[in-house]
Write an enzyme that holds these catalytic residues in place. Structure first.
Site, PDB file in Angstrom:
ATOM      1  CE  LYS A  75      14.023  55.193  93.530  1.00 28.19           C
ATOM      2  NZ  LYS A  75      15.434  55.331  93.932  1.00 28.19           N
ATOM      3  CB  CYS A  96       1.532  67.063  97.025  1.00 30.50           C
ATOM      4  SG  CYS A  96       0.433  65.731  97.549  1.00 30.50           S
ATOM      5  CB  CYS A 114      -1.373  63.762 101.074  1.00 24.10           C
ATOM      6  SG  CYS A 114      -2.249  64.614  99.729  1.00 24.10           S
ATOM      7  CB  CYS A 161       0.176  71.220  98.149  1.00 28.87           C
ATOM      8  SG  CYS A 161      -1.259  71.241  99.238  1.00 28.87           S
ATOM      9  CG  HIS A 197      -3.366  68.521 102.505  1.00 30.03           C
ATOM     10  ND1 HIS A 197      -2.931  69.407 101.543  1.00 30.03           N
ATOM     11  CD2 HIS A 197      -3.719  69.274 103.569  1.00 30.03           C
ATOM     12  CE1 HIS A 197      -2.977  70.629 102.005  1.00 30.03           C
ATOM     13  NE2 HIS A 197      -3.469  70.584 103.230  1.00 30.03           N
TER      14      HIS A 197
HETATM   15  S1  FES Z   1      -0.193  67.670 100.710  1.00 29.18           S
HETATM   16 FE1  FES Z   1      -1.052  66.559  99.097  1.00 29.18          FE
HETATM   17  S2  FES Z   1      -2.487  67.900  98.278  1.00 29.18           S
HETATM   18 FE2  FES Z   1      -1.621  68.997  99.921  1.00 29.18          FE
END
Ligand code: FES
Length: 124
Positions: free
Chosen positions: A71, A88, A90, A99, A103
């Site tokens: 996890k 982040c 994504c 981030c 994304h």
């Molecule tokens: S939300 Fe994943 S790189 Fe921006």
């Protein structure tokens, strides 16, 4: 004395006897109705299964970050965040959990709409 000519007799078809009550299926109707019902049920199941699969695919979100870990968890103290942190969501960032803008490329390539979580102190 004159008599009228004989009128031709019209053949009146016999009306079939109506069932006294309820709904009856003949053997022929039954032999057609059962396969139609089975095809309709199977078709309905396949269409619903196909549509449910399209709306929510079962696949992994995390394709490359800490895959050896059962996890992936990150924890931060509020005092250490400072005035602003961008995390982040994504799972494509090379600086995960932060981030790095990956994304944007992901959204362009897939039509997705993911973006970061931004935590900041209120402007006073
Ligand atoms: S939300 Fe994943 S790189 Fe921006």
């Amino acid at each position: 004395m004159s008599s009228l000519p004989a009128m031709p007799q019209l053949a009146v078809p016999q009306m079939p006897a109506l069932p006294s009550s309820g709904f009856r299926l003949s053997k022929e109707h039954f032999l057609v109705a059962v396969p139609v019902a089975v095809v309709a049920a199977v078709g309905g199941f396949l269409v619903s299964h196909y549509l449910s699969g399209r709306s929510c695919k079962k696949s992994q979100v995390n394709t490359c970050i800490s895959k050896d870990s059962p996890k992936v968890v990150h924890s931060f103290d509020m005092e250490d965040i400072g005035t602003k942190a961008v995390y982040c969501r994504c799972w494509k960032s090379k600086k995960f959990p932060y981030c790095d803008g990956a994304h944007t490329k992901h959204n362009e390539e897939t039509g997705d709409n993911v973006g970061p979580l931004i935590i900041k102190k209120k402007d006073t």
